[in-house]
Design a protein around this motif. Sequence first.
Motif, short mmCIF file in Angstrom:
data_model
loop_
_atom_site.label_atom_id
_atom_site.label_comp_id
_atom_site.label_asym_id
_atom_site.label_seq_id
_atom_site.Cartn_x
_atom_site.Cartn_y
_atom_site.Cartn_z
N ASP A 1 0.83 -1.21 0.00
CA ASP A 1 0.00 0.00 0.00
C ASP A 1 0.86 1.26 0.00
N THR A 2 1.96 1.21 0.76
CA THR A 2 2.86 2.37 0.81
C THR A 2 3.45 2.67 -0.57
N LEU A 3 3.92 1.62 -1.25
CA LEU A 3 4.51 1.82 -2.57
C LEU A 3 3.48 2.29 -3.57
N ALA A 4 2.25 1.80 -3.45
CA ALA A 4 1.18 2.25 -4.35
C ALA A 4 0.91 3.74 -4.15
N THR A 5 0.91 4.19 -2.90
CA THR A 5 0.68 5.60 -2.60
C THR A 5 1.82 6.46 -3.13
N ILE A 6 3.06 6.00 -2.95
CA ILE A 6 4.22 6.73 -3.45
C ILE A 6 4.17 6.82 -4.98
N GLY A 7 3.87 5.70 -5.63
CA GLY A 7 3.82 5.68 -7.08
C GLY A 7 2.71 6.51 -7.67
N ALA A 8 1.63 6.70 -6.89
CA ALA A 8 0.49 7.48 -7.37
C ALA A 8 0.73 8.98 -7.27
N GLY A 9 1.86 9.37 -6.72
CA GLY A 9 2.17 10.80 -6.65
C GLY A 9 2.12 11.38 -5.28
N GLY A 10 1.87 10.55 -4.26
CA GLY A 10 1.90 11.05 -2.89
C GLY A 10 0.52 11.39 -2.36
N ALA A 11 0.52 12.18 -1.30
CA ALA A 11 -0.72 12.57 -0.63
C ALA A 11 -0.76 14.09 -0.52
N GLY A 12 -1.86 14.69 -0.91
CA GLY A 12 -2.00 16.14 -0.81
C GLY A 12 -1.03 16.89 -1.70
N GLY A 13 -0.60 16.25 -2.78
CA GLY A 13 0.31 16.92 -3.71
C GLY A 13 1.77 16.84 -3.33
N ARG A 14 2.09 16.28 -2.16
CA ARG A 14 3.51 16.16 -1.75
C ARG A 14 4.05 14.80 -2.14
N PRO A 15 5.16 14.74 -2.87
CA PRO A 15 5.77 13.44 -3.18
C PRO A 15 6.28 12.77 -1.91
N LEU A 16 6.36 11.46 -1.95
CA LEU A 16 6.70 10.67 -0.76
C LEU A 16 7.88 9.74 -1.05
N TRP A 17 8.48 9.26 0.04
CA TRP A 17 9.53 8.25 -0.06
C TRP A 17 9.46 7.31 1.12
N THR A 18 10.09 6.17 0.99
CA THR A 18 10.24 5.24 2.09
C THR A 18 11.55 4.48 1.90
N VAL A 19 11.83 3.57 2.80
CA VAL A 19 13.02 2.72 2.68
C VAL A 19 12.58 1.27 2.53
N VAL A 20 13.36 0.52 1.77
CA VAL A 20 13.11 -0.91 1.53
C VAL A 20 14.44 -1.62 1.62
N TYR A 21 14.45 -2.82 2.16
CA TYR A 21 15.69 -3.60 2.18
C TYR A 21 16.08 -3.92 0.74
N ALA A 22 17.36 -3.76 0.44
CA ALA A 22 17.83 -3.98 -0.93
C ALA A 22 17.51 -5.39 -1.41
#
Length: 293
Positions: A222-243
């Motif tokens: 769900d987090t990656l889907a939200t990031i890929g959709a352009g973020g929330a409220g117009g702000r781009p997002l990021w997270t961390v994932v194990y390589a």
Amino acid sequence: MELRQLSYFVTVAEELHFGRAADRLHIVQSAVSQQVRRLERELGAELFDRSPRHVRLTGAGERLLPEARAVLAAADRARAAVRGRSGLRLGTSTGLGAHLDRVLAELAVLAPGTTVELVSAATRDRLEQVADGRLDAAFVRSPDPVSGVRILPLWDDPLVAAVPAAHPVAGAAELAIADLAELGLCITARRNHPALVDLVVGACHEAGFEPLPGPVSGSLQDTLATIGAGGAGGRPLWTVVYASHARVLHSPRIAFRPFRAPGLTLATGLAVHARTPPAEMDVLLRACAAPVQ
């Protein structure tokens, strides 16, 4: 010929270094060297070509290695049969990715008769289940100590940044934490994974900024889907994932980028019962030590 000697021999053969083998076996190096020497005397052959600069298998050692592995796997199966089952209950978590695939593939080679049941649970639950015997072992990252459980070090897991593929930062081959200061950080609540949150937030503070809070969803998907959709409220997002996990994730709207050295890394270990580790622990550790392809 003792099973212990064969186990030490196999470990040295996999590490090609007596010191690293001793560390993996959690014994002193002199004990490893002594047992391997006894095995060589009994077999009447040198198993390793030793020099100050390297350790290599001799021809005799190369011929013995597959046979020794087969004997150790048979011994593991015999112990399991006495216990009334032939298998492992192994605790896992999201993010093991390619590591888990590698370990399971190696187990199938080293111990083809051993079934593996994977159990996904929160870190604390995994540790408690190891302590009370419901799990034979569990993969964990930087856990708080639990009575009756021993953590054996396995590997270090670097983190990568997951950013929108359309954002300018995705064009860089690698990122500094400061490059993400204007994006919102989506990360789990600290109570779920304090080591991860402290590592990431602490790195942001060291880079001179307070991370902008992003929405917290129930799953990485769900987090990656939200990031890929352009973020929330117009702000781009990021997270961390194990390589290791990023290597098995595929999304055209997400870019995974490594951090510049020294990067962000968490250690992964294997939790086992402190007094009664599983009979299959030796073969499991050998599978965990298999090189990444």
